[in-house]
Structures are given as structure tokens and as C-alpha cells.
Design an enzyme around this catalytic site. Structure first.
Site, mmCIF file in Angstrom:
data_model
loop_
_atom_site.group_PDB
_atom_site.id
_atom_site.type_symbol
_atom_site.label_atom_id
_atom_site.label_comp_id
_atom_site.label_asym_id
_atom_site.label_seq_id
_atom_site.Cartn_x
_atom_site.Cartn_y
_atom_site.Cartn_z
ATOM 1 N N GLU A 164 45.727 48.305 5.716
ATOM 2 C CA GLU A 164 45.464 48.118 7.144
ATOM 3 C C GLU A 164 46.285 46.982 7.746
ATOM 4 O OE1 GLU A 164 42.251 50.568 5.555
ATOM 5 O OE2 GLU A 164 43.169 48.687 4.891
ATOM 6 N N HIS A 197 30.054 49.000 5.078
ATOM 7 C CA HIS A 197 30.606 50.108 5.847
ATOM 8 C C HIS A 197 29.772 50.429 7.079
ATOM 9 C CE1 HIS A 197 32.483 50.547 1.926
ATOM 10 N NE2 HIS A 197 33.375 51.355 2.450
#
Length: 347
Positions: free
Chosen positions: A59, A128
């Protein structure tokens, strides 16, 4: 016509890519796999591998490539499989994209869109299931969108791609399948989990270049007794609660912030001046949350109109557990919203 949130986001990106060749999409599995949540389904076939780009699981790296591309005249859309993974790229988002314009004394803009799902999505546990609207909204230089209404999400996405500032779009993994049932020129209704909820607003005409201004909230349900302010998938929670409250004669006005920064304070204040009560529903943790900002703004600018203290309904002040019973207890729910509303109604 049925339009899902997933389809709406795809339509917005595709329409902008057809309109402007400088727009491209990059991220993990956006091309060959059609996107982790199938948001980019079919886009590789239409636009090719130079504009729909699969990236490594890195990322920080591909966010940096996007920032550099934006500074050199392109308009990247960077997809994160989830905003939880984007924590690795916050240096590029917060320290580079957000500060490019000011650090260059206005010489360089950074027209980039960072997008992906934010918030909980069932039993995905602590790492998450976080909401990042308040994190990103606290950064000058970033615009933050958080909207699950398919029609408005499409319009906001198109506006974000055309914007010369970096824009973070917070979606919802749970609500990608949320559908808008409507006919052009008529009212539209949400359809999810075998439940339909009417909401205000007309569907744009076929072929219309529909955009939505960043920084404008939407009144999803009109009411006179209490204002409920929320965003993202908590809109569903608030609308379900409002339907139940109506059975008890309480008419709740539901405001969808749609954009977190800039925030539409005027719409919130006008509603509270009418209803004299406020409940803020916010999936983020209570400390330094979006609900904190809304509550402060109302007490600062509409204190004399309040007939009861502002009440917030947030997720529990702990990381999200894995057990399904604890997930339900952790999240705001229609029942918790109803209880909060009745407390400000003194019932």
C-alpha cells in the site's frame, strides 16, 4: 431500476475514465480479479492494462506512485482492499498528498482519489474493522466522503475524481450490495436484507451527468421531533430506528452527512433549530469521533434551541471482538438509537 452501491461506484469511475484519459485505477486485484468486491468488474476489458492496474501487496508503494502521478498531471484512483490496510500508506496520504498544495505554495495540486471500504463487516475482528473518517477528517488538505446511497455515492465519486484536491472515499463492504429501487423522476427506496425503506430524493434522468457537491449533507427523512445525524452504513440503522419511532408518534429527521470534511454544519443546525433535539449515530469509537465534532458544533451554534442534552450512539470503546454476539453488542443498533431518542424525548 435497481442500482447497487457496487454498480454505482463502477459506473462513476467508468464514466470519468471515458470522459478524461488522465484518469486511471490502480490497486490490489482491481484488474484480473475484477476487484476484491467486484467494484471494478469489466473495467480491465474496456480500458486495458495501462489504465486498470494490478499492484503488489504494498500500500505504501502504490499510494506513493499515485501521489507522484497526480503531481504530474494524471488523476489516479487508488483502491485499498480495506482502509485498514491503508494505515501502511498514511505517510503518503497524510504527509504527501494532503500537504502537496501548501508545501509547493500552490504550484502543485494533487488530484487523487483514495477509496475502499471502511468500518466493520461482520466477524473480521480487531485489525479489519476500524472506521477512519475521524482520522482522515482531522487532516487539513484532505476531503473525506462517506456515503452508501448508491445514487449519491456515484455523484460524489464523479465530483471527487474531477476535484483538484486529494479525496478519501470511505465505502462499506457490507453495503456494496445495497440497492436503490426507483424510477427516473420518482422517489427512491433502499433495499437491503429483504427490507425496503423509502427515502427522499429523485433519481437522475437516464444519461444525465449527475454529480453531487462535496460538503453538502442530505436529509434522508424529514421529521419534527428529533434530529438524527449519521453517515455511511449507520444511515440504515437510523432509518430503521426512525420507522419504529414513528409507530410511537415520534417523527425523526435523519441527516446523512455524506461528506465528513468539509462538513455541512448549516444543514445540521437548521434541523436542530426545528426539532430542538439531537442524537448522533457514529460507528467510530466515541473519543475524538465524528459524533464529538457534531455535538460540539451544535452546542456552540444552536445551544439555545436545545430542549435536551445531545446524545451520542457510538461503537463500544474497545477493539471489535470476533464473537458474533459481541459484534452485535459492540455496534450501534436501531434499538440503541431508539433508546437514545426516547431519552432526549424524556420517555
Amino acid at each position: 431500476m435497481n442500482l447497487s452501491l457496487r454498480d454505482a461506484l463502477r459506473e462513476a469511475m467508468s464514466e470519468e475514465m471515458r470522459r478524461d484519459e488522465s484518469v486511471f485505477l490502480m490497486g490490489e486485484e482491481v484488474a484480473e480479479y475484477n476487484g476484491a468486491y467486484k467494484v471494478s468488474k469489466g473495467m480491465l476489458e474496456e480500458f486495458g492494462a495501462k489504465r486498470i492496474i494490478d499492484t503488489p501487496i504494498a500500500e505504501l508503494g502504490f499510494a506513493g506512485i499515485g501521489v507522484g502521478a497526480a503531481m504530474n498531471g494524471l488523476r489516479p484512483i487508488v483502491e485499498f482492499m480495506t482502509w485498514n490496510f491503508a494505515v501502511l500508506a498514511f505517510d503518503q496520504i497524510v504527509n504527501n498528498a494532503a500537504k502537496t498544495l501548501s508545501q509547493s505554495a500552490g504550484d502543485f495540486a494533487c488530484p487523487i482519489v483514495f477509496r475502499g471500504p471502511s468500518g466493520s463487516a461482520g466477524q473480521l475482528a480487531q485489525q479489519h474493522s476500524q472506521t477512519f473518517e475521524s482520522w482522515l477528517g482531522n487532516t487539513p488538505g484532505l476531503k473525506v466522503i462517506s456515503c452508501i446511497d448508491p445514487v449519491d455515492a456515484k455523484g460524489l465519486m464523479k465530483t471527487a475524481i474531477r476535484d483538484n484536491d486529494p479525496v478519501c472515499i470511505m465505502e462499506s463492504e457490507v453495503f456494496y450490495a445495497l440497492e436503490m429501487n426507483a424510477t427516473p423522476g420518482g422517489d427512491r427506496a433502499y433495499s437491503f436484507a429483504h427490507t425496503q425503506i423509502p427515502t427522499l430524493g429523485d433519481l437522475p434522468a437516464d444519461g444525465e451527468d449527475y454529480t453531487v457537491d462535496i460538503g453538502k449533507a442530505a436529509v434522508r427523512r424529514e421529521g419534527t421531533d428529533v434530529t438524527i445525524v449519521t453517515y455511511n452504513k449507520m444511515i440504515w440503522t437510523a432509518l430503521v430506528a426512525a420507522q419504529e419511532l414513528a409507530k410511537d408518534g415520534i417523527q425523526a429527521e435523519v441527516i446523512d452527512l455524506r461528506t465528513i470534511r468539509p462538513m455541512d454544519y448549516d444543514t445540521i443546525i437548521r434541523s436542530v433549530q426545528k426539532t430542538n433535539r439531537l442524537v448522533v449515530v457514529d460507528e467510530s469509537w466515541p473519543f475524538a469521533s465524528i459524533s464529538t465534532e457534531v455535538a460540539y458544533a451544535v452546542q456552540r451554534h444552536a445551544f439555545d434551541y436545545l430542549d435536551a442534552p445531545v446524545v451520542r450512539v457510538n461503537s463500544a470503546d474497545t477493539s471489535l471482538p470476533y464473537a458474533p454476539t459481541l459484534v452485535d453488542a459492540w455496534l450501534p443498533s436501531p434499538e440503541k438509537v431508539i433508546q437514545a431518542v426516547k431519552s432526549v424525548m424524556y420517555r
